[in-house]
Write a protein that holds these residues in place. Structure first.
Motif, PDB file in Angstrom:
ATOM      1  N   LEU A   1       0.839  -1.200   0.000  1.00 32.39           N
ATOM      2  CA  LEU A   1       0.000   0.000   0.000  1.00 32.39           C
ATOM      3  C   LEU A   1       0.872   1.247   0.000  1.00 32.39           C
ATOM      4  O   LEU A   1       1.914   1.299   0.673  1.00 32.39           O
ATOM      5  N   ASN A   2       0.451   2.260  -0.781  1.00 31.69           N
ATOM      6  CA  ASN A   2       1.222   3.503  -0.870  1.00 31.69           C
ATOM      7  C   ASN A   2       0.322   4.672  -0.466  1.00 31.69           C
ATOM      8  O   ASN A   2      -0.245   5.356  -1.330  1.00 31.69           O
ATOM      9  N   PRO A   3       0.137   4.869   0.853  1.00 29.27           N
ATOM     10  CA  PRO A   3      -0.778   5.925   1.297  1.00 29.27           C
ATOM     11  C   PRO A   3      -0.387   7.307   0.791  1.00 29.27           C
ATOM     12  O   PRO A   3      -1.254   8.127   0.477  1.00 29.27           O
ATOM     13  N   GLU A   4       0.936   7.544   0.649  1.00 28.53           N
ATOM     14  CA  GLU A   4       1.350   8.865   0.166  1.00 28.53           C
ATOM     15  C   GLU A   4       0.848   9.073  -1.266  1.00 28.53           C
ATOM     16  O   GLU A   4       0.319  10.129  -1.600  1.00 28.53           O
ATOM     17  N   GLY A   5       0.993   8.039  -2.061  1.00 31.04           N
ATOM     18  CA  GLY A   5       0.530   8.124  -3.447  1.00 31.04           C
ATOM     19  C   GLY A   5      -0.964   8.363  -3.530  1.00 31.04           C
ATOM     20  O   GLY A   5      -1.434   9.219  -4.297  1.00 31.04           O
ATOM     21  N   SER A   6      -1.718   7.666  -2.709  1.00 33.36           N
ATOM     22  CA  SER A   6      -3.184   7.833  -2.719  1.00 33.36           C
ATOM     23  C   SER A   6      -3.562   9.242  -2.268  1.00 33.36           C
ATOM     24  O   SER A   6      -4.445   9.883  -2.853  1.00 33.36           O
ATOM     25  N   ALA A   7      -2.869   9.742  -1.258  1.00 35.98           N
ATOM     26  CA  ALA A   7      -3.170  11.095  -0.753  1.00 35.98           C
ATOM     27  C   ALA A   7      -2.874  12.133  -1.834  1.00 35.98           C
ATOM     28  O   ALA A   7      -3.659  13.064  -2.070  1.00 35.98           O
ATOM     29  N   ILE A   8      -1.765  11.963  -2.540  1.00 33.91           N
ATOM     30  CA  ILE A   8      -1.418  12.904  -3.621  1.00 33.91           C
ATOM     31  C   ILE A   8      -2.481  12.844  -4.716  1.00 33.91           C
ATOM     32  O   ILE A   8      -2.933  13.859  -5.234  1.00 33.91           O
ATOM     33  N   GLU A   9      -2.917  11.625  -5.044  1.00 39.74           N
ATOM     34  CA  GLU A   9      -3.913  11.459  -6.107  1.00 39.74           C
ATOM     35  C   GLU A   9      -5.210  12.184  -5.730  1.00 39.74           C
ATOM     36  O   GLU A   9      -5.758  12.951  -6.527  1.00 39.74           O
ATOM     37  N   ARG A  10      -5.664  11.975  -4.491  1.00 43.70           N
ATOM     38  CA  ARG A  10      -6.908  12.636  -4.047  1.00 43.70           C
ATOM     39  C   ARG A  10      -6.742  14.150  -4.096  1.00 43.70           C
ATOM     40  O   ARG A  10      -7.604  14.886  -4.568  1.00 43.70           O
ATOM     41  N   SER A  11      -5.573  14.642  -3.653  1.00 46.14           N
ATOM     42  CA  SER A  11      -5.358  16.098  -3.626  1.00 46.14           C
ATOM     43  C   SER A  11      -5.328  16.669  -5.042  1.00 46.14           C
ATOM     44  O   SER A  11      -5.876  17.743  -5.307  1.00 46.14           O
TER      45      SER A  11
END
Lengths: 83, 83
Positions: A15-25
Motif C-alpha cells: 500500500l502507498n498511502p502517500e501516493g493515494s493522498a497525492i492522487e486525491r489532492s
C-alpha cells in the motif's frame, strides 16, 4: 569519483498511502486526468570508482538505503565523474 | 495514458539532514568511499495525454508536488503509454 543514483520504490502490492493522498489532492485541485500515483525515494551518492563499485552499492542498498522487505531498488551508475 | 516522472530535490544550499545522516551511517558501516549524499523524492503519475500536458504537470508541481521555496523539480514525460 562516480555519481551513483539509487531509486527506491515500494514493492508491487504494498500500500502507498502517500501516493493515494497525492492522487486525491490532485483530483481536488481539478486534475481529474491523473491516475495511479506512485511515490518513492531517490538517493545520489558520490563514490570512489573501484573494481567492486556496483557490488558495494548493492550492499549499501541491502543494508541501509532500502528496506528489502517492502522496497525494491534500482541502481544507476552515471558516467558523470566529479573531482 | 502517459507516464510522467517528477523528481523533487532540495535547492542548492538547503541543508539536507537526511543525506548527512545516510552518509554518516554508510561510513559507520565501512563505506568510507561515499561522499556528498543527496536525497529526494520522485513521483510517477499516469495522466491522460493532451495538448497542455506538460503545462498541467508543471502546475501540479507548483501547487502540490514540490515546495517551490526549498525544492526544485524535474519533469520527465515518458513515451510509455499504458491502457
Amino acid at each position: 569519483m562516480k555519481t551513483v543514483h539509487v531509486y527506491v520504490t515500494l514493492k508491487e502490492g504494498v500500500l502507498n498511502p502517500e501516493g493515494s493522498a497525492i492522487e486525491r489532492s490532485l483530483h481536488a485541485l481539478g486534475y481529474e486526468e491523473v491516475q495511479k500515483v506512485q511515490t518513492g525515494k531517490w538517493v545520489s551518492l558520490q563514490v570512489e570508482d573501484g573494481p567492486e563499485l556496483a557490488q558495494r552499492v548493492e550492499r549499501m542498498c541491502e543494508q541501509l538505503l532500502a528496506n528489502p522487505v517492502i522496497e525494491d531498488y534500482e541502481i544507476q551508475l552515471s558516467d558523470e565523474v566529479t573531482t
